[in-house]
Each structure stands twice: as C-alpha cells, then as structure tokens.
Design an enzyme around this catalytic site. Structure first.
Site, PDB file in Angstrom:
ATOM      1  N   LYS A  11       0.823  -1.215   0.000  1.00 27.92           N
ATOM      2  CA  LYS A  11       0.000   0.000   0.000  1.00 27.92           C
ATOM      3  C   LYS A  11       0.864   1.275   0.000  1.00 27.92           C
ATOM      4  O   LYS A  11       2.072   1.213   0.263  1.00 27.92           O
ATOM      5  CB  LYS A  11      -0.921  -0.044   1.218  1.00 27.92           C
ATOM      6  CG  LYS A  11      -1.938  -1.197   1.162  1.00 27.92           C
ATOM      7  CD  LYS A  11      -2.921  -1.118   2.337  1.00 27.92           C
ATOM      8  CE  LYS A  11      -3.976  -2.213   2.265  1.00 27.92           C
ATOM      9  NZ  LYS A  11      -4.949  -2.106   3.389  1.00 27.92           N
ATOM     10  N   TYR A  51     -12.522  -1.524  -3.290  1.00 28.04           N
ATOM     11  CA  TYR A  51     -13.018  -1.697  -1.920  1.00 28.04           C
ATOM     12  C   TYR A  51     -14.540  -1.543  -1.836  1.00 28.04           C
ATOM     13  O   TYR A  51     -15.066  -1.221  -0.765  1.00 28.04           O
ATOM     14  CB  TYR A  51     -12.325  -0.710  -0.981  1.00 28.04           C
ATOM     15  CG  TYR A  51     -10.924  -1.137  -0.589  1.00 28.04           C
ATOM     16  CD1 TYR A  51     -10.714  -2.253   0.227  1.00 28.04           C
ATOM     17  CD2 TYR A  51      -9.804  -0.425  -1.020  1.00 28.04           C
ATOM     18  CE1 TYR A  51      -9.432  -2.651   0.589  1.00 28.04           C
ATOM     19  CE2 TYR A  51      -8.516  -0.819  -0.654  1.00 28.04           C
ATOM     20  CZ  TYR A  51      -8.351  -1.932   0.143  1.00 28.04           C
ATOM     21  OH  TYR A  51      -7.081  -2.327   0.510  1.00 28.04           O
ATOM     22  N   ASN A 114      -1.935   0.360   6.642  1.00 30.15           N
ATOM     23  CA  ASN A 114      -1.410  -0.871   7.244  1.00 30.15           C
ATOM     24  C   ASN A 114      -0.553  -1.693   6.289  1.00 30.15           C
ATOM     25  O   ASN A 114      -0.507  -2.916   6.368  1.00 30.15           O
ATOM     26  CB  ASN A 114      -2.550  -1.698   7.855  1.00 30.15           C
ATOM     27  CG  ASN A 114      -3.592  -2.110   6.846  1.00 30.15           C
ATOM     28  OD1 ASN A 114      -3.492  -1.770   5.684  1.00 30.15           O
ATOM     29  ND2 ASN A 114      -4.586  -2.865   7.289  1.00 30.15           N
ATOM     30  N   HIS A 117      -2.098  -5.416   1.577  1.00 25.99           N
ATOM     31  CA  HIS A 117      -3.395  -6.089   1.432  1.00 25.99           C
ATOM     32  C   HIS A 117      -3.162  -7.584   1.256  1.00 25.99           C
ATOM     33  O   HIS A 117      -2.155  -7.993   0.687  1.00 25.99           O
ATOM     34  CB  HIS A 117      -4.109  -5.544   0.190  1.00 25.99           C
ATOM     35  CG  HIS A 117      -5.344  -6.307  -0.191  1.00 25.99           C
ATOM     36  ND1 HIS A 117      -6.561  -6.094   0.417  1.00 25.99           N
ATOM     37  CD2 HIS A 117      -5.543  -7.307  -1.100  1.00 25.99           C
ATOM     38  CE1 HIS A 117      -7.461  -6.916  -0.113  1.00 25.99           C
ATOM     39  NE2 HIS A 117      -6.863  -7.671  -1.038  1.00 25.99           N
ATOM     40  N   GLU A 128      -9.658 -10.095  -7.429  1.00 29.47           N
ATOM     41  CA  GLU A 128      -8.716  -8.996  -7.193  1.00 29.47           C
ATOM     42  C   GLU A 128      -7.512  -9.085  -8.133  1.00 29.47           C
ATOM     43  O   GLU A 128      -7.022  -8.054  -8.632  1.00 29.47           O
ATOM     44  CB  GLU A 128      -8.287  -8.998  -5.723  1.00 29.47           C
ATOM     45  CG  GLU A 128      -9.458  -8.623  -4.813  1.00 29.47           C
ATOM     46  CD  GLU A 128      -9.186  -8.842  -3.317  1.00 29.47           C
ATOM     47  OE1 GLU A 128     -10.090  -8.534  -2.523  1.00 29.47           O
ATOM     48  OE2 GLU A 128      -8.093  -9.321  -2.951  1.00 29.47           O
TER      49      GLU A 128
HETATM   50  P1  IDP Z   1      -8.014  -6.496   5.847  1.00 31.03           P
HETATM   51  O1  IDP Z   1      -7.214  -5.605   4.907  1.00 31.03           O
HETATM   52  O2  IDP Z   1      -7.187  -6.968   7.007  1.00 31.03           O
HETATM   53  O3  IDP Z   1      -8.725  -7.617   5.126  1.00 31.03           O
HETATM   54  P2  IDP Z   1     -10.594  -5.143   5.990  1.00 31.03           P
HETATM   55  O4  IDP Z   1     -11.523  -5.216   7.152  1.00 31.03           O
HETATM   56  O5  IDP Z   1     -10.959  -5.910   4.746  1.00 31.03           O
HETATM   57  O6  IDP Z   1      -9.135  -5.565   6.501  1.00 31.03           O
HETATM   58  O7  IDP Z   1     -10.428  -3.605   5.625  1.00 31.03           O
HETATM   59  C1  IDP Z   1      -9.842  -3.203   4.405  1.00 31.03           C
HETATM   60  C2  IDP Z   1      -8.888  -2.064   4.683  1.00 31.03           C
HETATM   61  O8  IDP Z   1      -9.630  -0.952   5.178  1.00 31.03           O
HETATM   62  C3  IDP Z   1      -7.854  -2.340   5.801  1.00 31.03           C
HETATM   63  O9  IDP Z   1      -6.748  -3.085   5.357  1.00 31.03           O
HETATM   64  C4  IDP Z   1      -7.487  -0.936   6.219  1.00 31.03           C
HETATM   65  O10 IDP Z   1      -6.609  -0.306   5.280  1.00 31.03           O
HETATM   66  C5  IDP Z   1      -8.847  -0.248   6.152  1.00 31.03           C
HETATM   67  N1  IDP Z   1      -9.553  -0.314   7.449  1.00 31.03           N
HETATM   68  C6  IDP Z   1     -10.135  -1.401   8.020  1.00 31.03           C
HETATM   69  N2  IDP Z   1     -10.699  -1.102   9.204  1.00 31.03           N
HETATM   70  C7  IDP Z   1     -10.481   0.215   9.398  1.00 31.03           C
HETATM   71  C8  IDP Z   1     -10.818   1.144  10.449  1.00 31.03           C
HETATM   72  O11 IDP Z   1     -11.441   0.788  11.460  1.00 31.03           O
HETATM   73  N3  IDP Z   1     -10.384   2.445  10.272  1.00 31.03           N
HETATM   74  C9  IDP Z   1      -9.694   2.852   9.166  1.00 31.03           C
HETATM   75  N4  IDP Z   1      -9.372   2.027   8.163  1.00 31.03           N
HETATM   76  C10 IDP Z   1      -9.745   0.729   8.270  1.00 31.03           C
HETATM   77 MG    MG Z   2     -10.214  -7.539   3.700  1.00 35.36          MG
END
Ligand code: IDP
Ligand code: MG
Length: 139
Positions: A11, A51, A114, A117, A128
């Site tokens: 990312k 997304y 984070n 992905h 994807e």
């Molecule tokens: P994942 O990437 O671990 O599968 P997901 O729940 O699918 O997590 O969320 C997609 C992306 O959205 C996350 O990787 C992160 O970048 C962002 N995200 C998820 N939860 C939050 C939140 O509570 N606050 C801000 N961004 C979030």
């Molecule tokens: Mg996810």
C-alpha cells in the site's frame, strides 16, 4: 480444497517509506512465487471499485483517499494454501494487534495505513488479481 493463489498489494504508506524491497523479500522467503507484479497508482474511483465491499463502512471515504494517494505494488502470488498462509504472514488489520514478525507488525503505520493487502478467500483472490492483471501478464 484450498487454492494455491492469492492477491496482494503493497500500500502507499509502505511504498513511500521505501519498504517495497524488504516486503518482497519477506514474501519470497516465506515460499510465495511471484506470478505477476507491477508498480501503479489507483484513481480515487478505482480505489472505490476495489473496496466496494466496504462502501457502507465509516472509513470508506478515507480509505479511498489513502489508497489513491501514491503508488502501490500489486502482485499475484502462488503457494500451497496461499490465501490462509499469506494472511498469517501479514498479520491482523490493526498493526497494534498484528503478531510480532508479521509484515503489518513490522511496517504498518496505522489501522488504515497498514502496509499491505491480502485476499480473504480464493474467490476474492481471483477477482482482485483480475482487477489488476490480464492473463498475459501472469507468469
Ligand atoms: P483487511 O485488509 O485486514 O482484510 P478489511 O476489514 O478488509 O481488513 O479492511 C480493508 C482495509 O480498510 C484495511 O486493510 C485498512 O486499510 C482499512 N480499514 C479497516 N478497518 C479500518 C478502520 O477501522 N479504520 C480505518 N481504516 C480501516
Ligand atoms: Mg479484507
């Protein structure tokens, strides 16, 4: 039976911080073969398409801004049990909760930024991967 491919993207936070090489090294050392890879940047609109599943979530708009804020490195990866093993390698969504030694534990800045992905199912890995790569770009 678990499939042998997953999709990932490094990312914008991790690319701009210069962690691309270190993350690719961890991925290869964990036994994943790179099937397809490039450096590219999402428009805000394409980030929203990628997304779309999260469009009702409160963080959706911020997520689209962040994911289109700079270059990313998408990849298709191959390994036995790829989806599950890769989710283990990257760690929990929130880097504060990601296990020591995982990619998010080492490189993520926040729950949003984070670092990386990882697809959550074989079906989504296929969708994807096809979002970024054509058949002829896969080796
Ligand atoms: P994942 O990437 O671990 O599968 P997901 O729940 O699918 O997590 O969320 C997609 C992306 O959205 C996350 O990787 C992160 O970048 C962002 N995200 C998820 N939860 C939050 C939140 O509570 N606050 C801000 N961004 C979030
Ligand atoms: Mg996810």
């Amino acid at each position: 039976m678990a499939g042998n491919r997953t999709f990932t993207m490094i990312k914008p936070d991790a690319v701009s911080a210069g962690h691309t090489g270190a993350i690719i090294k961890m991925i290869e050392e964990a036994g994943f073969r790179i099937v397809a890879m490039k450096k590219t940047q999402l428009s805000r609109e394409r980030a929203g398409q990628f997304y779309a599943i999260h469009k009702e979530r409160p963080f959706f708009n911020d997520l689209c801004s962040y994911m289109s804020s700079g270059p990313i490195v998408p990849m298709i990866l191959e390994k036995d049990n790829a989806v599950e093993d890769f989710r283990k390698l990257i760690g929990a969504t929130d880097p504060q909760k990601a296990a020591p030694g995982t990619i998010r534990n080492l490189f993520a800045k926040s729950i949003e930024a984070n670092a990386i992905h990882g697809s959550d199912s074989d079906a989504n890995a296929e969708i994807e991967g096809n979002f970024f790569f054509s058949r002829t770009e896969q080796y």
